[in-house]
Design an enzyme around this catalytic site. Structure first.
Site, short mmCIF file in Angstrom:
data_model
loop_
_atom_site.label_atom_id
_atom_site.label_comp_id
_atom_site.label_asym_id
_atom_site.label_seq_id
_atom_site.Cartn_x
_atom_site.Cartn_y
_atom_site.Cartn_z
N ARG A 12 -55.41 -94.49 19.96
CA ARG A 12 -54.80 -94.53 21.30
C ARG A 12 -55.80 -94.21 22.40
NH1 ARG A 12 -48.96 -93.92 21.47
NH2 ARG A 12 -48.31 -95.19 19.73
N ARG A 70 -52.45 -92.92 28.33
CA ARG A 70 -52.04 -92.15 29.51
C ARG A 70 -52.83 -90.89 29.79
NH1 ARG A 70 -46.16 -92.16 27.44
NH2 ARG A 70 -47.49 -92.23 25.62
N ARG A 103 -50.83 -98.68 35.03
CA ARG A 103 -49.40 -98.63 34.69
C ARG A 103 -48.49 -98.39 35.89
NH1 ARG A 103 -46.02 -98.65 32.91
NH2 ARG A 103 -45.25 -97.32 31.24
N ASP A 118 -49.35 -103.48 20.97
CA ASP A 118 -48.52 -102.52 20.24
C ASP A 118 -48.16 -103.12 18.90
OD1 ASP A 118 -47.05 -99.80 20.90
OD2 ASP A 118 -45.76 -100.97 19.59
N TYR A 138 -38.59 -99.16 12.51
CA TYR A 138 -38.09 -99.37 13.88
C TYR A 138 -37.00 -100.45 13.91
CZ TYR A 138 -41.74 -96.44 15.84
OH TYR A 138 -42.52 -95.36 16.17
O1 CP3 Z 1 -54.94 -97.21 20.00
C1 CP3 Z 1 -55.00 -97.88 21.05
O2 CP3 Z 1 -55.58 -97.48 22.07
C2 CP3 Z 1 -54.46 -99.31 21.04
C3 CP3 Z 1 -53.14 -99.51 21.50
C4 CP3 Z 1 -51.94 -99.06 20.68
C5 CP3 Z 1 -50.70 -98.72 21.28
N1 CP3 Z 1 -49.80 -98.48 20.29
C6 CP3 Z 1 -50.45 -98.70 22.72
C7 CP3 Z 1 -49.27 -97.99 23.23
C8 CP3 Z 1 -51.77 -98.95 19.30
C9 CP3 Z 1 -52.78 -99.13 18.19
C10 CP3 Z 1 -50.41 -98.59 19.07
C11 CP3 Z 1 -49.85 -98.44 17.72
C12 CP3 Z 1 -48.48 -97.95 17.57
N2 CP3 Z 1 -47.39 -98.20 18.36
C13 CP3 Z 1 -48.05 -97.17 16.48
C14 CP3 Z 1 -48.91 -96.75 15.32
C15 CP3 Z 1 -49.75 -95.57 15.66
C16 CP3 Z 1 -49.03 -94.26 15.63
O3 CP3 Z 1 -48.85 -93.67 16.71
O4 CP3 Z 1 -48.68 -93.82 14.53
C17 CP3 Z 1 -46.69 -96.92 16.64
C18 CP3 Z 1 -45.80 -96.11 15.72
C19 CP3 Z 1 -46.28 -97.59 17.83
C20 CP3 Z 1 -44.92 -97.68 18.42
C21 CP3 Z 1 -44.92 -97.12 19.78
N3 CP3 Z 1 -45.35 -97.77 20.93
C22 CP3 Z 1 -44.49 -95.83 20.16
C23 CP3 Z 1 -43.95 -94.78 19.20
C24 CP3 Z 1 -44.67 -95.75 21.54
C25 CP3 Z 1 -44.26 -94.63 22.43
C26 CP3 Z 1 -45.06 -93.41 22.18
C27 CP3 Z 1 -45.82 -93.06 23.39
O5 CP3 Z 1 -46.99 -92.70 23.22
O6 CP3 Z 1 -45.25 -93.17 24.48
C28 CP3 Z 1 -45.24 -96.95 22.00
C29 CP3 Z 1 -45.66 -97.30 23.37
C30 CP3 Z 1 -47.15 -97.37 23.56
N4 CP3 Z 1 -47.98 -98.09 22.76
C31 CP3 Z 1 -47.93 -96.77 24.60
C32 CP3 Z 1 -49.25 -97.16 24.39
C33 CP3 Z 1 -50.45 -96.85 25.27
C34 CP3 Z 1 -47.39 -95.95 25.76
C35 CP3 Z 1 -46.92 -96.95 26.76
C36 CP3 Z 1 -47.01 -96.50 28.21
O7 CP3 Z 1 -46.03 -95.92 28.69
O8 CP3 Z 1 -48.02 -96.80 28.87
#
Ligand code: CP3
Length: 340
Positions: free
Chosen positions: A26, A30, A39, A75, A150
């Site tokens: 990640r 943020r 964003r 994502d 999910y």
């Molecule tokens: O790693 C990176 O920088 C690449 C981008 C990336 C995102 N999600 C961006 C994202 C990657 C590789 C993911 C993978 C992802 N997404 C996983 C596997 C990794 C892990 O955490 O175990 C999972 C389970 C998801 C599903 C998902 N998407 C969740 C649970 C969330 C919300 C959690 C949170 O951090 O808010 C997201 C949204 C998400 N995906 C965000 C980002 C940057 C936040 C979105 C925002 O509000 O800007």
């Protein structure tokens, strides 16, 4: 192409004798003010659909820390939208409006043409490679179980009880859904590599809630099916497993080069249990909220504990948290860089 001489790819192959590579799960997100600024102007989904904005946010952490690998910004759930799942990303995490509740719902899932229906992601990869030609780029997908949790649950969950129950209540529909997910994910990973990704990572974020028996059937088998789609290509294959400790002997047999290790186990112990594989990890992201001296000490302790530094990629043991102090990230990166 391939960047086979980079520290990151060499470490994936177990033959890096130079400085230890580091990137952060990640890493575009943020905790960076420049990401928050993007964003403020667009929603998460608008961001994920714009090759230009994808490229901009991928560059943010590289510009700040010169990390050894970039990761595609997207994502794991993005792949599910053209399959027919309706997904929203509100503040508290993803929500699916039409969860899978019965075998009839599985029958309604669409097979997709990844080149067409996920073209914005592949265009993003090509754009990132033009902007960062010398940086290894990691493409990724979610494991079938993590995606299915999910899809069935409709949102995140502590133990994904509904998803686990679905596997046992409807084993045939589950098999059909997992085969479809694995084949689409495999073709999607292949398309990501063909578009320019130098390595690929599968996120098995939630398989750690499964019994060992179910882990073999519903985590490892579908993941091997995915990796089989790209095994003939040069790109190293990374499997990140959250809660890997109970399954090390099972994961050891997965058809991939690198295991990403969560922070619940010592990285050295995981490395010893995974002969022939490289390891990636595993600083607890919460350590970054403490004093910089402790960040340096913990980073060094993990590195000191390892027997073989030629096959390690330093990272966190899970994604970086939104409010993480940037100075801590710098302290971690500097410590890895200075190590050898
Ligand atoms: O790693 C990176 O920088 C690449 C981008 C990336 C995102 N999600 C961006 C994202 C990657 C590789 C993911 C993978 C992802 N997404 C996983 C596997 C990794 C892990 O955490 O175990 C999972 C389970 C998801 C599903 C998902 N998407 C969740 C649970 C969330 C919300 C959690 C949170 O951090 O808010 C997201 C949204 C998400 N995906 C965000 C980002 C940057 C936040 C979105 C925002 O509000 O800007």
């Amino acid at each position: 192409m391939g960047l086979t001489d980079s520290a990151f790819v060499r470490a994936c192959r177990g033959c890096n004798d130079g400085p230890i590579p580091v990137w952060i799960m990640r890493q575009a997100g943020r905790y960076l003010p420049e990401y928050r600024a993007v964003r403020e102007k667009v929603s998460f989904q608008e961001l994920c659909r714009s090759p230009e904005l994808i490229t901009e946010v991928v560059k943010h952490p590289i510009a700040r820390f010169d990390l050894d690998a970039a990761i595609l910004f997207s994502d794991i759930l993005t792949m599910l939208e053209p399959m027919g799942m309706q997904i929203d990303f509100p503040e508290g995490g993803p929500v699916l409006a039409n969860p899978i509740e019965s075998p009839a719902d599985v029958d309604r899932l669409r097979d997709i043409d990844v080149e067409k229906e996920l073209s914005f992601v592949l265009a993003g990869i090509r754009e990132i490679k033009r902007a960062l030609p010398d940086k290894p780029l990691i493409g990724f997908i979610g494991s079938p179980f993590t995606l299915a949790s999910y899809m069935v649950q409709g949102s995140g969950s502590k133990n994904f009880a509904r998803a686990k129950r679905f596997l046992h209540e409807y084993p045939e529909a589950s098999q059909k859904m997992f085969d479809l997910l694995a084949d689409i994910a495999g073709r999607y990973l292949r398309a990501q590599i063909e578009a320019g990704a130098d390595a690929v990572q599968v996120f098995e974020s939630w398989g750690g809630v499964l019994s060992r028996r179910d882990y073999i059937d519903w985590s490892v088998k579908p993941i091997n099916r995915i990796f089989g789609h790209v095994g003939d290509l040069q790109a190293p294959r990374i499997l990140f497993v959250n809660n890997v400790a109970p399954y090390l002997d099972i994961v050891k047999e997965v058809d991939c080069e690198v295991i990403g290790v969560d922070y619940l186990i010592e990285l050295a112990e995981a490395a010893r249990a995974l002969p022939g594989k490289s390891v990636q990890g595993n600083l607890d992201p919460s350590v970054l909220f403490g004093p910089a001296d402790n960040v340096r000490a913990e980073t060094k302790r993990i590195l000191d504990s390892l027997d073989n530094h030629n096959r390690v990629i330093f990272n966190l043991g899970h994604g970086i948290e939104p409010e993480t102090p940037i100075e801590s990230v710098q302290a971690m990166v500097d410590t890895v860089r200075a190590y050898r």
